[in-house]
Design a protein around this motif. Structure first.
Motif, PDB file in Angstrom:
ATOM      1  N   LEU B  12       0.807  -1.219   0.000  1.00  0.00           N
ATOM      2  CA  LEU B  12       0.000   0.000   0.000  1.00  0.00           C
ATOM      3  C   LEU B  12       0.839   1.268   0.000  1.00  0.00           C
ATOM      4  O   LEU B  12       0.529   2.223  -0.687  1.00  0.00           O
ATOM      5  N   ARG B  18      -2.711   7.876  -1.639  1.00  0.00           N
ATOM      6  CA  ARG B  18      -3.463   8.012  -0.398  1.00  0.00           C
ATOM      7  C   ARG B  18      -3.307   9.416   0.208  1.00  0.00           C
ATOM      8  O   ARG B  18      -2.230   9.971   0.262  1.00  0.00           O
ATOM      9  N   ASP B  21      -4.391  11.740   6.442  1.00  0.00           N
ATOM     10  CA  ASP B  21      -5.411  12.374   7.277  1.00  0.00           C
ATOM     11  C   ASP B  21      -5.186  11.984   8.736  1.00  0.00           C
ATOM     12  O   ASP B  21      -6.080  11.519   9.423  1.00  0.00           O
ATOM     13  N   HIS B  64      -7.250   4.439  10.358  1.00  0.00           N
ATOM     14  CA  HIS B  64      -8.524   4.592   9.653  1.00  0.00           C
ATOM     15  C   HIS B  64      -8.762   3.510   8.617  1.00  0.00           C
ATOM     16  O   HIS B  64      -9.624   3.656   7.767  1.00  0.00           O
ATOM     17  N   ARG B  65      -7.979   2.440   8.674  1.00  0.00           N
ATOM     18  CA  ARG B  65      -8.147   1.449   7.615  1.00  0.00           C
ATOM     19  C   ARG B  65      -7.734   0.058   8.065  1.00  0.00           C
ATOM     20  O   ARG B  65      -6.682  -0.129   8.661  1.00  0.00           O
ATOM     21  N   ARG B  95     -16.578   3.476  13.449  1.00  0.00           N
ATOM     22  CA  ARG B  95     -17.245   3.722  12.173  1.00  0.00           C
ATOM     23  C   ARG B  95     -16.331   4.451  11.192  1.00  0.00           C
ATOM     24  O   ARG B  95     -16.537   4.412   9.983  1.00  0.00           O
ATOM     25  N   ASP B  96     -15.329   5.127  11.721  1.00  0.00           N
ATOM     26  CA  ASP B  96     -14.421   5.895  10.854  1.00  0.00           C
ATOM     27  C   ASP B  96     -13.272   5.041  10.313  1.00  0.00           C
ATOM     28  O   ASP B  96     -12.306   5.563   9.766  1.00  0.00           O
ATOM     29  N   VAL B  97     -13.380   3.732  10.456  1.00  0.00           N
ATOM     30  CA  VAL B  97     -12.345   2.854   9.921  1.00  0.00           C
ATOM     31  C   VAL B  97     -12.872   2.207   8.643  1.00  0.00           C
ATOM     32  O   VAL B  97     -13.928   1.577   8.648  1.00  0.00           O
ATOM     33  N   ALA B  98     -12.138   2.378   7.553  1.00  0.00           N
ATOM     34  CA  ALA B  98     -12.554   1.794   6.275  1.00  0.00           C
ATOM     35  C   ALA B  98     -12.050   0.364   6.166  1.00  0.00           C
ATOM     36  O   ALA B  98     -11.064  -0.007   6.806  1.00  0.00           O
ATOM     37  N   GLU B 100     -10.558  -2.059   3.414  1.00  0.00           N
ATOM     38  CA  GLU B 100     -10.009  -2.051   2.058  1.00  0.00           C
ATOM     39  C   GLU B 100      -9.658  -3.485   1.669  1.00  0.00           C
ATOM     40  O   GLU B 100      -9.061  -4.211   2.443  1.00  0.00           O
ATOM     41  N   VAL B 102      -7.498  -5.827  -0.849  1.00  0.00           N
ATOM     42  CA  VAL B 102      -6.419  -5.826  -1.845  1.00  0.00           C
ATOM     43  C   VAL B 102      -6.220  -7.251  -2.352  1.00  0.00           C
ATOM     44  O   VAL B 102      -6.467  -8.213  -1.628  1.00  0.00           O
TER      45      VAL B 102
END
Ligand code: ZN
Lengths: 281, 174
Positions: B12, B18, B21, B64-65, B95-98, B100, B102
């Motif tokens: 990543l 990216r 943030d 956040h991911r 809730r603010d964690v995405a 992803e 791959v």
């Protein structure tokens, strides 16, 4: 389940921003965008149509174990199709996702090769198709792992592990049927004869694919042919089977010139999403 | 469960696009540790004896991911796993964690943890191994044979023990 905390809009926005990390940014590929979309469509249609054909065996195979094997092969192929058609839709940029491409295109817009749309026939004919196609597809993905287009490369790297297993499984059955009873042997010979005329098309190149080869994005399929012939020759020798007589090759799938069989397949596959466009389950 | 041992390097960081943030009020490592703890309790839907960490499909956790990778391309559990992770993160206030997904590097059964392999064997599924024969999860005999190259799911083959005559699933090397 305890009551959930309130979801704040700014949290959702943060998560959405973070989720784009996996996308690659490769401006050098931009000039090949349409060609890569077309390429992904061809590969995706091959996987989708063969996957759909294999699922027709579900509940009809001669043994439970074979039923499971063919259904699982179909599942792998439909998974690959989802990734490839998803990529094709993304690059095309007209808002079509994998489902839209699978279920809302008409027969002339499909770009799969003719071999995968052939009817299943008996079990031996299905195995003949699987053996020839998976042997080709394994070699193709093997090479495509090194594509200069990262998305194609990573899909190929993932799929090749599945497809090698398909090729092994099918080769085992070719040997078992070919070196089996008089009847299984004759059926295996007939199955290979049926599909042999569609082999040349697998390795046929055209201007789109040649341009991608020149850009180190696509695979030179013609160069894969000797390796394919070698594997097929070894397996057929093992199976005590003769090489099929070379017939006149039939081609045209990549241009949308399909046999009548594809329309019937699509009628079954596409009926539900077309008749009930908002259906979910 | 050790957190540090769960870190994997992924590609990543080299992908470039990216946005940064890092305005979170939390100390990142604390948040990451708590997210790992949440994931530890998310089971695989088809093999509930394994957590998704045992299965090796969680590739990294950042503030956040959460990055995961599918086992097989057509695995029907992939969407169910994403939904379970989402529900677990939401329930824990993340809730603010995405999430992803791959594809690369592609998942291999080598990433199933030693704990995961022990849980599989105890559950009645022979763990993946390059050995020619499987060890029967029921009686421990190595006198076993393959019945079918696919079992109940794409990731397993069907085997049979010649010593105790029990059939069993064997995780395929992948
Ligand atoms: Zn046993």
């Amino acid at each position: 389940m305890p009551s959930l905390p309130t979801i704040q809009p700014e949290d959702v926005a943060t998560a959405e921003r973070a989720s784009h990390a996996g996308n690659f940014d490769a401006p050098a590929l931009d000039q090949h965008r349409d060609a890569i979309a077309d390429y992904a469509l061809r590969l995706g249609d091959d996987a989708l149509i063969l996957g759909q054909r294999l699922t027709e065996w579900c509940g009809h195979a001669p043994q439970l174990e074979i039923d499971l094997s063919l259904a699982n092969l179909g599942l792998d192929l439909i998974g690959q199709a989802t990734l490839l058609l998803g990529l094709a839709g993304e690059l095309e940029g007209q808002g079509r996702d994998a489902d839209a491409l699978a279920f809302h295109r008409d027969v002339l817009a499909f770009r799969n090769c003719l071999m995968v749309e052939q009817p299943n026939g008996d079990f031996a004919r299905t195995i003949a198709r699987q053996f020839l196609f998976s042997t080709y597809q394994a070699a193709l993905y093997e090479a495509l792992q090194h594509s200069a287009a990262p998305r194609l490369a990573e899909i190929a790297a993932k799929a090749v592990k599945e497809v090698r297993y398909h090729a092994d499984l099918a080769a085992d059955w070719v040997i078992r049927l070919g070196d089996g009873s008089e009847e299984s042997r004759q059926r295996m010979i007939d199955g290979l004869d049926w599909h042999w005329r569609f082999v040349d098309e697998l390795f046929q190149m055209d201007a789109v694919e040649q341009a991608l080869v020149d850009a180190a994005i696509g695979v030179d399929k013609a160069a894969l042919r000797p390796g394919f012939d070698d594997v097929v020759g070894r397996v057929l020798t093992n199976a005590t089977l003769p090489l099929p007589v070379y017939p006149r090759a039939v081609v045209g799938g990549r241009k949308g010139h399909h046999s009548e069989h594809l329309g019937h397949l699509l009628a079954v596959m596409q009926f539900l999403p077309r008749a009930y466009p908002d259906a979910t389950w | 469960m050790g957190v540090a041992g769960r870190r994997f390097s992924t590609s990543l960081e080299t992908n470039g696009s990216r946005e940064d943030d890092r305005t979170s009020p939390f100390v990142s490592s604390e948040v990451e540790k708590r997210i790992w703890d949440v994931l530890e309790n998310v089971p695989d839907p088809e093999l509930p004896v394994l957590s998704i960490l045992d299965l090796g499909i969680v590739r990294s956790v950042e503030p956040h991911r959460v990055t995961i990778t599918p086992t097989y391309t057509g695995c029907p559990a992939t969407l169910a796993i994403q939904a379970s992770i989402r529900a677990a993160l939401d329930a824990a206030g993340y809730r603010d964690v995405a999430i992803e997904t791959v594809l690369s590097p592609s998942w291999t059964t080598d990433w199933i943890t030693p704990e995961g392999r022990a849980k599989l064997q105890a559950y009645g599924i022979a763990p993946p191994s390059p050995a020619a024969t499987a060890t029967c999860p029921q009686c421990g005999s190595a006198d076993t044979e393959e019945v079918s190259r696919f079992g109940s799911t794409p990731c397993k083959a069907l085997w049979r023990c010649r010593a105790c005559a029990e059939p069993f699933d064997r995780f395929k090397c992948h």
